[in-house]
Design an enzyme around this catalytic site. Structure first.
Site, PDB file in Angstrom:
ATOM      1  N   LYS A   9     -36.863   5.256   4.685  1.00 18.47           N
ATOM      2  CA  LYS A   9     -35.482   4.919   4.326  1.00 18.47           C
ATOM      3  C   LYS A   9     -35.417   3.788   3.289  1.00 18.47           C
ATOM      4  CE  LYS A   9     -33.451   6.407   8.746  1.00 18.47           C
ATOM      5  NZ  LYS A   9     -32.514   6.027   9.846  1.00 18.47           N
ATOM      6  N   TYR A  49     -26.629  14.251   7.199  1.00 22.39           N
ATOM      7  CA  TYR A  49     -26.261  13.636   8.488  1.00 22.39           C
ATOM      8  C   TYR A  49     -25.050  14.314   9.133  1.00 22.39           C
ATOM      9  CZ  TYR A  49     -29.347   9.460   8.394  1.00 22.39           C
ATOM     10  OH  TYR A  49     -30.416   8.588   8.438  1.00 22.39           O
ATOM     11  N   ASN A 112     -33.459   1.179   9.824  1.00 21.71           N
ATOM     12  CA  ASN A 112     -34.607   1.273  10.735  1.00 21.71           C
ATOM     13  C   ASN A 112     -35.811   2.012  10.149  1.00 21.71           C
ATOM     14  OD1 ASN A 112     -33.484   3.765  10.903  1.00 21.71           O
ATOM     15  ND2 ASN A 112     -33.182   3.783  13.111  1.00 21.71           N
ATOM     16  N   HIS A 115     -36.919   8.054   9.249  1.00 24.19           N
ATOM     17  CA  HIS A 115     -36.225   9.156   9.932  1.00 24.19           C
ATOM     18  C   HIS A 115     -37.260  10.181  10.382  1.00 24.19           C
ATOM     19  CE1 HIS A 115     -33.493  12.540  10.657  1.00 24.19           C
ATOM     20  NE2 HIS A 115     -34.426  13.261  10.060  1.00 24.19           N
ATOM     21  N   GLU A 126     -33.925  20.638   8.272  1.00 31.30           N
ATOM     22  CA  GLU A 126     -34.105  19.474   7.403  1.00 31.30           C
ATOM     23  C   GLU A 126     -35.174  19.740   6.341  1.00 31.30           C
ATOM     24  OE1 GLU A 126     -32.741  16.198  10.785  1.00 31.30           O
ATOM     25  OE2 GLU A 126     -34.797  16.128  10.026  1.00 31.30           O
TER      26      GLU A 126
HETATM   27  P1  IDP Z   1     -33.032   8.524  15.380  1.00 30.52           P
HETATM   28  O1  IDP Z   1     -33.091   8.140  13.916  1.00 30.52           O
HETATM   29  O2  IDP Z   1     -33.963   7.690  16.198  1.00 30.52           O
HETATM   30  O3  IDP Z   1     -33.212   9.998  15.591  1.00 30.52           O
HETATM   31  P2  IDP Z   1     -30.191   8.936  15.910  1.00 30.52           P
HETATM   32  O4  IDP Z   1     -29.525   8.666  17.212  1.00 30.52           O
HETATM   33  O5  IDP Z   1     -30.401  10.370  15.507  1.00 30.52           O
HETATM   34  O6  IDP Z   1     -31.575   8.128  15.909  1.00 30.52           O
HETATM   35  O7  IDP Z   1     -29.341   8.204  14.806  1.00 30.52           O
HETATM   36  C1  IDP Z   1     -29.555   8.496  13.442  1.00 30.52           C
HETATM   37  C2  IDP Z   1     -29.528   7.208  12.651  1.00 30.52           C
HETATM   38  O8  IDP Z   1     -28.226   6.615  12.760  1.00 30.52           O
HETATM   39  C3  IDP Z   1     -30.465   6.114  13.157  1.00 30.52           C
HETATM   40  O9  IDP Z   1     -31.783   6.266  12.712  1.00 30.52           O
HETATM   41  C4  IDP Z   1     -29.817   4.879  12.576  1.00 30.52           C
HETATM   42  O10 IDP Z   1     -30.164   4.712  11.209  1.00 30.52           O
HETATM   43  C5  IDP Z   1     -28.345   5.205  12.673  1.00 30.52           C
HETATM   44  N1  IDP Z   1     -27.780   4.597  13.874  1.00 30.52           N
HETATM   45  C6  IDP Z   1     -27.982   4.983  15.167  1.00 30.52           C
HETATM   46  N2  IDP Z   1     -27.315   4.189  16.024  1.00 30.52           N
HETATM   47  C7  IDP Z   1     -26.667   3.273  15.248  1.00 30.52           C
HETATM   48  C8  IDP Z   1     -25.787   2.168  15.550  1.00 30.52           C
HETATM   49  O11 IDP Z   1     -25.461   1.874  16.693  1.00 30.52           O
HETATM   50  N3  IDP Z   1     -25.322   1.482  14.459  1.00 30.52           N
HETATM   51  C9  IDP Z   1     -25.652   1.792  13.172  1.00 30.52           C
HETATM   52  N4  IDP Z   1     -26.473   2.805  12.851  1.00 30.52           N
HETATM   53  C10 IDP Z   1     -26.967   3.536  13.882  1.00 30.52           C
HETATM   54 MG    MG Z   2     -32.025  11.597  15.059  1.00 32.59          MG
END
Ligand code: IDP
Ligand code: MG
Length: 135
Positions: A9, A49, A112, A115, A126
């Site tokens: 990312k 997304y 984070n 992905h 994807e």
């Molecule tokens: P993942 O990336 O671990 O699969 P997901 O629940 O699919 O997690 O969420 C997708 C992305 O959305 C996360 O990687 C993160 O970048 C973002 N995200 C998830 N939860 C939050 C939040 O509470 N605040 C802001 N961004 C979030």
């Molecule tokens: Mg996810």
């Protein structure tokens, strides 16, 4: 052999951690089938997304993922989807195990670092989204 989609990312690319993350991917036995550095448009981010469109932070996610270059990869390994999610670590880096990529490189739950696809169906979707020619 299974395939999954991985993205480094914008936060990790901007911090110049792409090479370290790619090194961890290779050290953990994944084969990089495809790799492309690119910047997503706002529309591409919204399409990628789309499953998250009802989440409160959808706008935050799409503007962040399109805010700078990303490195998109197709990774191959036995059980690649789970293996890549295990190496990524928990979504919230505060909860991620110390050896994981998110524990080492993520800034916060939104920024984070990486992905990974979460299931065979989403991996196929994807991969086709970024590499429609891949068979
Ligand atoms: P993942 O990336 O671990 O699969 P997901 O629940 O699919 O997690 O969420 C997708 C992305 O959305 C996360 O990687 C993160 O970048 C973002 N995200 C998830 N939860 C939050 C939040 O509470 N605040 C802001 N961004 C979030
Ligand atoms: Mg996810």
């Amino acid at each position: 052999m299974e395939r999954t989609l991985a993205i480094i990312k914008p936060d990790a690319v901007a911090a110049k951690n792409s090479g370290k993350i790619i090194d961890l991917i290779e050290k953990n036995g994944f084969t990089i089938v495809r790799m492309q550095k690119m910047q997503l448009s706002d529309n591409q981010a919204k399409a990628f997304y789309a499953v998250h469109k009802d989440r409160s932070f959808f706008g935050e996610m799409t503007s962040f993922i399109s805010s700078g270059p990303v490195v998109v990869m197709v990774l191959e390994k036995n059980d690649a989807i789970k293996a890549w999610r295990d190496l990524m670590g928990a979504t919230d880096p505060k909860k991620a195990a110390a050896h994981t990529i998110r524990a080492q490189f993520a800034i916060d739950i939104g920024k984070n670092a990486v992905h990974g696809s979460d299931a065979p169906e989403t991996a196929a979707q994807e991969i086709a989204f970024f590499f429609p020619d891949l068979k």
